[in-house]
Motif scaffolding. Structure first.
Motif, PDB file in Angstrom:
ATOM      1  N   LEU A   1       0.788  -1.377  -0.007  1.00  0.00           N
ATOM      2  CA  LEU A   1      -0.023   0.050   0.152  1.00  0.00           C
ATOM      3  C   LEU A   1       0.956   1.227   0.063  1.00  0.00           C
ATOM      4  CD1 LEU A   1      -1.938  -2.262   1.119  1.00  0.00           C
ATOM      5  CD2 LEU A   1      -3.045  -0.525   2.463  1.00  0.00           C
ATOM      6  N   THR A   2       0.554   2.147  -0.815  1.00  0.00           N
ATOM      7  CA  THR A   2       1.154   3.397  -0.933  1.00  0.00           C
ATOM      8  C   THR A   2      -0.049   4.582  -0.727  1.00  0.00           C
ATOM      9  OG1 THR A   2       2.987   2.488  -2.155  1.00  0.00           O
ATOM     10  CG2 THR A   2       2.685   5.059  -2.110  1.00  0.00           C
ATOM     11  N   ALA A   3       0.466   5.597  -0.009  1.00  0.00           N
ATOM     12  CA  ALA A   3      -0.781   6.572  -0.063  1.00  0.00           C
ATOM     13  C   ALA A   3      -0.024   8.003   0.086  1.00  0.00           C
ATOM     14  CB  ALA A   3      -1.632   6.645   1.388  1.00  0.00           C
ATOM     15  N   GLN A   4      -0.542   8.932  -0.582  1.00  0.00           N
ATOM     16  CA  GLN A   4      -0.038  10.372  -0.368  1.00  0.00           C
ATOM     17  C   GLN A   4      -1.096  11.529  -0.040  1.00  0.00           C
ATOM     18  OE1 GLN A   4       1.878  11.534  -4.297  1.00  0.00           O
ATOM     19  NE2 GLN A   4       3.255  13.067  -3.061  1.00  0.00           N
ATOM     20  N   PHE A   5      -0.277  12.369   0.776  1.00  0.00           N
ATOM     21  CA  PHE A   5      -1.222  13.647   1.055  1.00  0.00           C
ATOM     22  C   PHE A   5      -0.750  14.606   0.155  1.00  0.00           C
ATOM     23  CE2 PHE A   5      -1.910  15.868   5.156  1.00  0.00           C
ATOM     24  CZ  PHE A   5      -2.310  17.102   4.599  1.00  0.00           C
TER      25      PHE A   5
END
Lengths: 116, 114
Positions: free
Chosen positions: B61-65
Motif C-alpha cells: 500500500l502507498t498513500a500520498q497527502f
C-alpha cells in the motif's frame, strides 16, 4: 497499531430496554473517544465526542438523553442506548484518539445491536 | 457541512492488478488517514499522513497527502484476495484540528477475483 476493544460484540434486546456498550483503549490513554453509528453499506456517522472527566459533545440531530455517554477514566468510555427501539438497531463503533505528534484515531471492532 | 468525495465507489479487479482510489475535498485538511473495514468489523488503520506532499508506504500500500492539502490517494499494488473489503479515507479538517474529529469518505468497495 494501538488496540481498542468493545464489549459486547453483539447484543439482542427487547424494545424499551437499555443497552450499555463499553469501549476501552488497551495500550494507551485516551482523553477523547468517539462514538459512531454505521448503517449497512454506508460510511461512519459520528454521533458524539466523549471527553474524559467532562460532558460529551453530541453531533447535530443526536439525542443526548437517548444516547448516554460516560467517559469515567482515561481508558474507558461507555455508550448507553436508553429505551431502545427497533430503529436503534445498528452497528455502533467507538474510536480512541491517541494524541501526540501524530494524532490518530484507532477504532474498536464494533457492536451489532438488534432491538426486537 | 464539509464532505469528502471518495472514488471510485466500487471496484472489481483481477488478482494481481494494481488499484488506485482517491479522496478530494473543497477544504484544507491537516491529516489524511486510510482505513480498511471488513464485514462486521471496525475500520483498521492502514496509513496515516500528516504533511502535505507526504508519501508513505505500508507493504503493498502507498498513500500520498496532496500538495494542495485537499486530496489524498491510496494505491494497492499486486492485489490479492484478502485485499477485499471497504476502504475509507478520513481527514481532519484544518478548521477542527483541536477537536480530533474526522470527516469520512463514502468508501470504496474492492472485490478481487482470484
Amino acid at each position: 497499531g494501538a488496540v481498542v476493544s468493545q464489549h459486547p460484540s453483539r447484543v439482542i434486546c427487547k424494545s424499551g430496554t437499555s443497552v450499555k456498550i463499553e469501549c476501552r483503549s488497551l495500550d494507551f490513554q485516551a482523553t477523547t473517544m468517539f462514538w459512531y453509528r454505521q448503517f449497512p453499506k454506508q460510511s461512519l456517522m459520528l454521533m458524539a465526542t466523549s471527553n474524559e472527566g467532562s460532558k460529551a459533545t453530541y453531533e447535530q440531530g443526536v439525542e443526548k438523553d437517548k444516547f448516554l455517554i460516560n467517559h469515567a477514566s482515561l481508558t474507558l468510555s461507555t455508550l448507553t442506548v436508553t429505551s431502545a427501539h427497533p430503529e436503534d438497531s445498528s452497528f455502533y463503533i467507538c474510536s480512541a484518539l491517541r494524541t501526540g505528534v501524530k494524532e490518530t484515531q484507532y477504532f474498536g471492532p464494533g457492536t451489532r445491536l438488534l432491538v426486537l | 457541512g464539509q464532505q469528502l468525495n471518495q472514488s471510485p465507489q466500487s471496484m472489481f479487479i483481477q488478482e494481481g492488478e494494481d488499484v488506485s482510489m482517491n479522496c478530494t475535498s473543497s477544504s484544507i485538511f491537516n491529516t489524511w488517514l486510510w482505513y480498511k473495514q471488513d464485514p462486521g468489523e471496525g475500520p483498521v488503520l492502514l496509513i496515516a499522513l500528516y504533511k502535505a506532499g507526504e508519501l508513505t508506504s505500508n507493504g503493498r500500500l502507498t498513500a500520498q497527502f496532496g500538495i494542495t492539502r485537499k486530496d489524498s490517494f491510496l494505491n494497492i499494488s499486486a492485489s490479492i484476495p484478502s485485499d477485499v473489503g471497504i476502504y475509507f479515507c478520513a481527514g481532519q479538517p484544518e478548521t477542527s484540528s483541536n477537536t480530533g474529529k474526522l470527516i469520512f469518505g463514502q468508501g470504496t468497495t474492492l472485490q478481487v477475483k482470484p
